[in-house]
Every structure is written in C-alpha cells, then in structure tokens.
Design an enzyme around this catalytic site. Structure first.
Site, short mmCIF file in Angstrom:
data_model
loop_
_atom_site.label_atom_id
_atom_site.label_comp_id
_atom_site.label_asym_id
_atom_site.label_seq_id
_atom_site.Cartn_x
_atom_site.Cartn_y
_atom_site.Cartn_z
N SER A 14 0.88 -1.17 0.00
CA SER A 14 0.00 0.00 0.00
C SER A 14 0.91 1.22 0.00
CB SER A 14 -0.87 -0.03 1.27
OG SER A 14 -1.44 1.24 1.51
N LYS A 75 -8.46 -4.40 -15.13
CA LYS A 75 -9.00 -3.74 -16.32
C LYS A 75 -9.33 -2.31 -15.96
CE LYS A 75 -12.73 -2.91 -15.35
NZ LYS A 75 -13.32 -2.10 -14.23
N ASP A 156 -14.00 2.36 -17.15
CA ASP A 156 -14.32 1.51 -16.02
C ASP A 156 -15.37 0.45 -16.34
OD1 ASP A 156 -13.30 1.71 -13.15
OD2 ASP A 156 -15.38 1.09 -12.90
N1 NAP Z 1 -12.71 -6.91 -11.77
C1 NAP Z 1 -13.61 -6.24 -11.09
O1 NAP Z 1 -14.70 -6.72 -10.81
C2 NAP Z 1 -13.30 -4.84 -10.64
C3 NAP Z 1 -14.13 -4.23 -9.74
C4 NAP Z 1 -13.79 -2.96 -9.29
C5 NAP Z 1 -12.65 -2.36 -9.76
N2 NAP Z 1 -11.87 -2.96 -10.67
C6 NAP Z 1 -10.64 -2.33 -11.16
O2 NAP Z 1 -9.71 -2.41 -10.08
C7 NAP Z 1 -8.94 -1.22 -10.03
C8 NAP Z 1 -9.08 -0.59 -8.65
O3 NAP Z 1 -10.42 -0.23 -8.45
P1 NAP Z 1 -10.96 0.11 -6.97
O4 NAP Z 1 -12.38 0.45 -7.08
O5 NAP Z 1 -10.54 -0.97 -6.05
O6 NAP Z 1 -10.12 1.45 -6.70
P2 NAP Z 1 -9.69 2.19 -5.36
O7 NAP Z 1 -10.35 1.54 -4.19
O8 NAP Z 1 -9.84 3.64 -5.56
O9 NAP Z 1 -8.13 1.89 -5.36
C9 NAP Z 1 -7.60 0.62 -5.03
C10 NAP Z 1 -6.36 0.85 -4.17
O10 NAP Z 1 -5.37 1.55 -4.93
C11 NAP Z 1 -4.69 2.46 -4.08
N3 NAP Z 1 -4.83 3.80 -4.66
C12 NAP Z 1 -5.94 4.58 -4.68
N4 NAP Z 1 -5.67 5.76 -5.28
C13 NAP Z 1 -4.38 5.71 -5.62
C14 NAP Z 1 -3.52 6.63 -6.25
N5 NAP Z 1 -3.93 7.85 -6.61
N6 NAP Z 1 -2.25 6.27 -6.47
C15 NAP Z 1 -1.82 5.06 -6.07
N7 NAP Z 1 -2.59 4.15 -5.45
C16 NAP Z 1 -3.85 4.48 -5.23
C17 NAP Z 1 -5.36 2.43 -2.73
O11 NAP Z 1 -4.54 1.69 -1.83
P3 NAP Z 1 -3.62 2.46 -0.75
O12 NAP Z 1 -4.33 3.74 -0.41
O13 NAP Z 1 -3.62 1.48 0.37
O14 NAP Z 1 -2.32 2.67 -1.41
C18 NAP Z 1 -6.65 1.70 -2.97
O15 NAP Z 1 -7.06 0.90 -1.89
C19 NAP Z 1 -9.42 -0.32 -11.17
O16 NAP Z 1 -8.57 -0.49 -12.27
C20 NAP Z 1 -10.81 -0.88 -11.50
O17 NAP Z 1 -11.15 -0.67 -12.86
C21 NAP Z 1 -12.16 -4.21 -11.10
#
Ligand code: NAP
Length: 304
Positions: A14, A75, A156
């Site tokens: 993280s 993705k 997304d």
């Molecule tokens: N396959 C699926 O079903 C599915 C579902 C949802 C999302 N996704 C994909 O998964 C990815 C993450 O989505 P999410 O909704 O989980 O996002 P999120 O919660 O905003 O981010 C995931 C993690 O990334 C880190 N992060 C957040 N903003 C950041 C930044 N500006 N720079 C660096 N690290 C950062 C954070 O961890 P720390 O704060 O601990 O560093 C956060 O817990 C996206 O690409 C999305 O398209 C896929």
C-alpha cells in the site's frame, strides 16, 4: 486467492504501512509493505496483482515487470493504447507473464457462450448489443469522477461491453461514438457503434450517471444468446434458436474472481507468458478501441 489452489498471498503493498498492515491482518497476509518498490524487491513474490486505479496500471505494472515479477493487471489494461504497448513490450522483453484481468472471460457463462457460438448454435454471429451503467452522485473525489485517476464510464464499465464485442466479433474496422462529459471532465454517459468486417456490428453503452439494463445480446444468422444482468458476470444464459429457447445454467460457487486467478496459475505452471483466453494483442486492441471512442467523446487524460 483463499478459494483457489496453487498459490499463496505472501505479501501486500500500500502507499501506507498502516493500511498495508490492516489489510494484512484482515486476510492473514504475513508480509506488508508501505510502498510498491519493496514488494517488487521481495524474492518470495512470483506474481503481482496490480489493482490500483487505471492511471497507475502502467507505472505499477512496469515497476513489477522491471523487478522480474509476473503481473495480473486490473481492467482496463491501461489509460491508452500507447501505455499498454509499453507494458506488453516490457513483459515480452523480459519473458514474463502479463494478463489484463478481464475476469468475465473465465466465468462459466462466458465459457458456455464461446462454446455455443463455436458449435454454431446461433449461426454466424452478426451483432452484439451490450450496456453497463449505473447512476452515482457526482463525487469529484471518487476515482470514477477524477480525470487524473483515469475516471469515466468508458474505461471503467464500457470495457466490459467492448470486450464482449471483441470476443465475438474481433477487431473493429470503424468506430463512431458520442457521449456526455460532466463537470469533472470525465465521460458520464456514452454510446458507440463498432463496425466489423462482413457487415457485423457492435452497439455498446456505458454510464456512471444513468442506470442501464446491464445486459447483452449476441445475435447471429440462426438465433441469439442473451446475457442477463450483470452482463460481465451472468449466472445463466438464454439461447434462442430453432424456434425455442433454452436456459443455460452458469452459476458458480464462491467469488468469480477466482477463475482468472486459476488461469494465472495454470499459465505459470505451463510456462505460458500470456493467456490464450485474454491475449495481450487483444488487450492492446481493446485499448485502441477505447482510445478511438474517447477521442470522439473529447475526454483527454492529464499528460496524454
Ligand atoms: N474486476 C472487477 O470486478 C473490478 C471491480 C472494481 C474495480 N476494478 C478495477 O480495479 C482497479 C481498482 O479499483 P478500486 O475500485 O478498487 O479502486 P480504489 O479503491 O480507488 O483503489 C484501489 C487501491 O489503490 C490504491 N490507490 C488509490 N488511489 C491511488 C492513487 N492515486 N495512487 C496510487 N494508489 C492508489 C489504494 O490503496 P492504498 O491507499 O492502500 O495505497 C486503494 O485501496 C481499477 O482499475 C478498477 O477498474 C475491477
């Protein structure tokens, strides 16, 4: 991971050591890092799941590949096809595994879909119609509305209808799109028509400000297959052909993300550097389609 064989979560990273520790406690992960570089340097790590927001996919994937780790990247693969091409080049140059985490492809429903089309149940596929959208309040701090994090409906959610078109129809010859760009600069609602060789079409929509049916239909010369909501992870399909309809069960136990993890393990154990079900050239093609649509929507990401 807990629902799969063949792998162990050995470490988590993280931007904050505290959040890494909290995540590690929650999922019994022994090693926790407060930055990606430390994770990349861990000799016990073989493969990394990059699950940061879209704007981080390229830099985070490159960090891991440059340290010799295989990568499963969420993705959409990258913000742009150019970024995607750099990721693919890095993996190929180092002989490392890389895959875009389009989990739909590995689900029983998608496997059935491919099988039924292959055996000619609907004749020649001619049209894919698909949409994926929901209504969220405008939250400028949320990644979906933040241009700097690669926000917007297309990257997304639109990726799911587009990957279905790609799976069934291949690579488009021509793309026409329009949409609504909101106050934060991201696309909030969009629609596109993708034209393929042989008189075939894909018609797709995605949104973060309008609820949509989140369904899909694949129509062919002899019938059609319906994917109910949610079209990226349906638990059954309905195939209509020859004057009748049949429901094809495709439910599964546990979390649907486990199937793509099993594919990563399979590929690694067989020495494959990419998954035949989600090849890297197709990920680059999807990224190029996203670029083409986004150019017409007028959405430009910072630094592009
Ligand atoms: N396959 C699926 O079903 C599915 C579902 C949802 C999302 N996704 C994909 O998964 C990815 C993450 O989505 P999410 O909704 O989980 O996002 P999120 O919660 O905003 O981010 C995931 C993690 O990334 C880190 N992060 C957040 N903003 C950041 C930044 N500006 N720079 C660096 N690290 C950062 C954070 O961890 P720390 O704060 O601990 O560093 C956060 O817990 C996206 O690409 C999305 O398209 C896929």
């Amino acid at each position: 991971m807990a629902q799969t064989d063949g792998g162990t979560i050995v470490a988590v990273a993280s931007r904050s050591a505290e959040r890494a520790a909290a995540f590690g406690d929650r999922f019994a992960i022994p090693t926790r890092y407060g930055d990606n570089e430390a994770l990349a340097a861990d000799p016990d790590v073989d493969v990394v799941y990059v699950a940061t927001p879209q704007s981080r996919h390229e830099p985070d994937t490159l960090t891991m590949l440059e340290a010799g780790k295989h990568v499963l990247c969420e993705k959409p693969f990258a913000l742009t096809a150019r970024q995607g091409a750099r990721m693919v080049a890095a993996a190929r140059a180092r002989g490392l595994f890389l895959m875009e985490a389009i989990w739909s492809r590995y689900l029983p429903a998608y496997r059935s879909l491919v099988h039924m089309i292959g055996e000619g149940r609907i004749g020649e596929p001619l049209l894919v119609e698909a949409d994926f959208g929901f209504r969220r309040p405008v939250e400028p701090d949320h990644r979906l509305f933040d241009l700097a994090l690669g926000g917007g409906a297309l990257l997304d959610l639109g990726i799911y209808p587009i990957q279905l078109c790609s799976l069934v129809l291949g690579s488009p010859e021509h793309v026409v799109a329009d949409g609504v760009v909101g106050v934060t600069g991201v696309d909030e609602v969009n629609g596109a028509v993708l034209r393929y060789g042989g008189g075939r079409l894909g018609v797709i929509k995605s949104a973060i400000r309008v609820g949509m049916s989140c369904t899909a239909r694949v129509s062919g010369s002899e019938g059609w297959i319906d994917l109910p909501a949610f079209m990226h992870c349906p638990s059954f399909l309905t195939v209509t052909s020859g004057g009748g309809s049949e429901r094809i069960e495709a439910s599964y136990e546990g979390n649907g993300l486990r199937f793509e993890i099993e594919e990563v393990h399979r590929c690694l154990s067989e020495g494959l550097l990419e998954s035949p079900t989600m090849p890297l050239d197709e990920s680059l093609d999807l990224a190029a389609t996203l670029d083409a649509i986004r150019a017409q929507l007028g959405v430009v990401y910072p630094g592009e």
